[in-house]
Write a protein that holds these residues in place. Structure first.
Motif, PDB file in Angstrom:
ATOM      1  N   PHE A  34       0.871  -1.170   0.000  1.00 27.90           N
ATOM      2  CA  PHE A  34       0.000   0.000   0.000  1.00 27.90           C
ATOM      3  C   PHE A  34       0.906   1.216   0.000  1.00 27.90           C
ATOM      4  N   LEU A  35       0.338   2.373  -0.193  1.00 26.82           N
ATOM      5  CA  LEU A  35       1.162   3.562  -0.163  1.00 26.82           C
ATOM      6  C   LEU A  35       0.595   4.583   0.789  1.00 26.82           C
ATOM      7  N   CYS A  36       1.478   5.436   1.266  1.00 28.54           N
ATOM      8  CA  CYS A  36       1.106   6.578   2.096  1.00 28.54           C
ATOM      9  C   CYS A  36       1.460   7.820   1.310  1.00 28.54           C
ATOM     10  N   VAL A  37       0.497   8.699   1.171  1.00 30.47           N
ATOM     11  CA  VAL A  37       0.645   9.909   0.367  1.00 30.47           C
ATOM     12  C   VAL A  37       0.688  11.109   1.302  1.00 30.47           C
ATOM     13  N   PHE A  38       1.663  11.977   1.087  1.00 28.35           N
ATOM     14  CA  PHE A  38       1.784  13.198   1.870  1.00 28.35           C
ATOM     15  C   PHE A  38       1.515  14.373   0.943  1.00 28.35           C
ATOM     16  N   LEU A  39       0.532  15.198   1.313  1.00 28.39           N
ATOM     17  CA  LEU A  39       0.129  16.346   0.505  1.00 28.39           C
ATOM     18  C   LEU A  39       0.557  17.638   1.190  1.00 28.39           C
ATOM     19  N   PHE A  70      -0.338   6.732 -11.063  1.00 30.67           N
ATOM     20  CA  PHE A  70       0.144   5.462 -10.534  1.00 30.67           C
ATOM     21  C   PHE A  70       1.644   5.503 -10.296  1.00 30.67           C
ATOM     22  N   LEU A  71       2.090   4.875  -9.214  1.00 31.30           N
ATOM     23  CA  LEU A  71       3.494   4.620  -8.928  1.00 31.30           C
ATOM     24  C   LEU A  71       3.619   3.142  -8.573  1.00 31.30           C
ATOM     25  N   ASP A  72       4.495   2.435  -9.220  1.00 29.52           N
ATOM     26  CA  ASP A  72       4.655   0.990  -8.984  1.00 29.52           C
ATOM     27  C   ASP A  72       3.315   0.260  -9.095  1.00 29.52           C
ATOM     28  N   ASP A  73       2.498   0.662 -10.062  1.00 25.66           N
ATOM     29  CA  ASP A  73       1.171   0.079 -10.300  1.00 25.66           C
ATOM     30  C   ASP A  73       0.207   0.258  -9.129  1.00 25.66           C
ATOM     31  N   ILE A  74       0.467   1.205  -8.262  1.00 28.29           N
ATOM     32  CA  ILE A  74      -0.421   1.500  -7.134  1.00 28.29           C
ATOM     33  C   ILE A  74      -0.940   2.917  -7.329  1.00 28.29           C
ATOM     34  N   PRO A  75      -2.248   3.130  -7.197  1.00 24.84           N
ATOM     35  CA  PRO A  75      -2.796   4.476  -7.412  1.00 24.84           C
ATOM     36  C   PRO A  75      -2.372   5.458  -6.322  1.00 24.84           C
ATOM     37  N   CYS A  76      -2.079   6.685  -6.746  1.00 25.67           N
ATOM     38  CA  CYS A  76      -1.802   7.778  -5.822  1.00 25.67           C
ATOM     39  C   CYS A  76      -2.295   9.070  -6.476  1.00 25.67           C
ATOM     40  N   PHE A  77      -1.926  10.204  -5.933  1.00 24.65           N
ATOM     41  CA  PHE A  77      -2.392  11.471  -6.472  1.00 24.65           C
ATOM     42  C   PHE A  77      -1.242  12.310  -7.005  1.00 24.65           C
ATOM     43  N   TYR A  78      -1.477  12.943  -8.132  1.00 25.42           N
ATOM     44  CA  TYR A  78      -0.500  13.793  -8.805  1.00 25.42           C
ATOM     45  C   TYR A  78      -0.018  14.919  -7.888  1.00 25.42           C
ATOM     46  N   GLN A  79      -0.884  15.407  -7.016  1.00 28.64           N
ATOM     47  CA  GLN A  79      -0.548  16.520  -6.136  1.00 28.64           C
ATOM     48  C   GLN A  79       0.318  16.109  -4.948  1.00 28.64           C
ATOM     49  N   SER A  80       0.644  14.832  -4.814  1.00 25.78           N
ATOM     50  CA  SER A  80       1.437  14.345  -3.680  1.00 25.78           C
ATOM     51  C   SER A  80       2.837  14.937  -3.711  1.00 25.78           C
ATOM     52  N   ASN A  81       3.342  15.279  -2.537  1.00 31.00           N
ATOM     53  CA  ASN A  81       4.717  15.765  -2.413  1.00 31.00           C
ATOM     54  C   ASN A  81       5.669  14.614  -2.108  1.00 31.00           C
ATOM     55  N   LEU A  82       5.177  13.645  -1.361  1.00 20.78           N
ATOM     56  CA  LEU A  82       5.989  12.518  -0.925  1.00 20.78           C
ATOM     57  C   LEU A  82       5.102  11.283  -0.924  1.00 20.78           C
ATOM     58  N   VAL A  83       5.625  10.176  -1.445  1.00 20.52           N
ATOM     59  CA  VAL A  83       4.865   8.929  -1.491  1.00 20.52           C
ATOM     60  C   VAL A  83       5.744   7.799  -0.956  1.00 20.52           C
TER      61      VAL A  83
END
Length: 143
Positions: A34-39, A70-83
């Motif tokens: 899973f991923l953690c997204v920091f905005l 997507f990063l590493d085939d996992i969905p995230c958000f374009y606006q993320s600063n750190l994933v």
């Protein structure tokens, strides 16, 4: 809520406490990573939509204005600063018998809808890099 730690032979870990509904729990059980997204703080208004609206009654992502990618085939958000791309290692539901202060159980969990804790290994860290008008995610660390 999340906490960084080092454990298990020096691996970088991320401990995550989640208040999940059944759909989210099932997705996390199925998924290996899973991923953690920091905005950025300026995107706080978008985060408020996620915390106050149910996805059962509308498209929260569309309503928030966040752009999926997507990063590493996992969905995230374009606006993320750190994933952080994380691999699950351990899962534990909070249980009433483990509270040292029983008042916390009564105060914060009157419906007995306990948080779930995940211990995960951080596999990759991505940060956003901007060059003129092009913004890309750059892998800055692999553990």
């Amino acid at each position: 809520m999340g906490v960084f730690s080092v454990l298990c032979g020096g691996k970088m870990l991320f401990l995550l406490l989640l208040d999940l509904d059944d759909i989210q729990k099932n997705l996390l059980i199925i998924m290996k990573n899973f991923l953690c997204v920091f905005l950025m703080k300026t995107i706080k208004k978008f985060c408020l939509i996620f915390g106050s609206h149910s996805g059962r009654y509308g498209d929260k992502i569309k309503k928030s204005g966040l752009i999926p990618t997507f990063l590493d085939d996992i969905p995230c958000f374009y606006q993320s600063n750190l994933v952080l791309i994380c691999k699950k290692l351990y899962r534990q539901d909070l249980t009433p018998s483990c509270f040292f202060n029983k008042d916390l159980d009564e105060k914060w969990y009157p419906l007995k809808d306990y948080h779930c804790m995940y211990v995960s290994e951080i596999e990759h860290v991505y940060t956003k890099e901007q060059k003129r008008t092009l913004i890309t995610f750059v892998l800055i660390k692999t553990f």
